[in-house]
Design a protein around this motif. Structure first.
Motif, PDB file in Angstrom:
ATOM      1  N   CYS A 107       1.382  -4.936  -2.254  1.00 11.21           N
ATOM      2  CA  CYS A 107       1.297  -3.540  -1.817  1.00 11.21           C
ATOM      3  C   CYS A 107       1.790  -3.403  -0.369  1.00 11.21           C
ATOM      4  O   CYS A 107       2.176  -2.315   0.048  1.00 11.21           O
ATOM      5  N   GLN A 136       3.733  -0.317  -1.351  1.00 14.29           N
ATOM      6  CA  GLN A 136       3.426   0.945  -0.684  1.00 14.29           C
ATOM      7  C   GLN A 136       3.947   0.976   0.752  1.00 14.29           C
ATOM      8  O   GLN A 136       4.303   2.031   1.259  1.00 14.29           O
ATOM      9  N   TRP A 152       7.475   3.533   3.917  1.00 15.71           N
ATOM     10  CA  TRP A 152       6.350   3.742   3.030  1.00 15.71           C
ATOM     11  C   TRP A 152       6.754   4.683   1.903  1.00 15.71           C
ATOM     12  O   TRP A 152       7.684   5.466   2.017  1.00 15.71           O
ATOM     13  N   ARG A 153       6.008   4.553   0.810  1.00 13.57           N
ATOM     14  CA  ARG A 153       6.225   5.385  -0.366  1.00 13.57           C
ATOM     15  C   ARG A 153       5.285   6.579  -0.270  1.00 13.57           C
ATOM     16  O   ARG A 153       4.073   6.409  -0.121  1.00 13.57           O
TER      17      ARG A 153
END
Length: 190
Positions: A107, A136, A152-153
């Motif tokens: 992540c 992420q 970042w997503r």
């Protein structure tokens, strides 16, 4: 990074890494020896690792520094489509461990720049890492100045980018916490 001239299978690569004195990354059948990092590189990576490790306590997360491989292209048909990298820092949360020697669903990924790998971290790895549905947050950290590239997503799944210099906070959704630039660079320039 030193490039191998021969193409090998992922099986040969993984077996070789078990006994190798030098770490290698694997990109589509080609093997690349990893260069060592500078003192600042190691201190920055260490600061981030320690902070993430502390944040992960009591959570279903694993935090790694430099020695754990990330496997991309697990479901790819051929070895030419498979990749193994050694991120400087990697966080995996709420996922089963796929193998004792690599992870597949991080992540958070962090790369600390070095002269030998900067172009790869900024282009190749950024592109490959962005393909990971679990990822992420991706940080590219400059160990020579207070400068972090934060990718970042967002909630819709689209990648966003922000450059932080001198100060700033970076949200870490999978750790439910923040990372500040002073934490990243603690003791590095003193």
């Amino acid at each position: 990074m030193v490039r191998s001239v021969e193409t090998i299978s992922t099986k040969e690569y993984l077996e070789g890494e078990l006994s190798s004195q030098v770490r290698h990354e694997y990109v589509g059948g080609q093997v690349y020896a990893m260069a060592g990092g500078s003192s600042r590189h190691n201190r920055v990576a260490g600061n981030i690792y320690v902070h993430f490790w502390q944040l992960a306590q009591g959570k279903p997360c694993r935090v790694y520094q430099e020695g754990m491989k990330l496997h991309i292209g697990v479901d790819a048909g051929s070895d030419a489509e498979k990749l193994f990298y050694y991120p400087d820092v990697m966080v995996v949360c709420n996922k089963p461990e796929p193998d004792p020697y690599y992870e597949t669903e991080p992540c958070i990924l962090v790369e600390v720049l070095s002269p030998a790998t900067a172009a790869i971290d900024l282009r190749e790895k950024r592109l490959q890492y962005s393909r990971l549905p679990s990822l992420q947050t991706y940080l590219i950290v400059d160990p020579e100045s207070y400068f972090v590239r934060h990718f970042w997503r967002n909630a819709e799944g689209a990648w966003q980018h922000q450059n932080l210099a001198g100060d700033g906070e970076i949200p870490l959704p999978c750790l439910d916490a923040m990372l500040t630039l002073p934490q990243v660079y603690r003791g590095v320039f003193s």
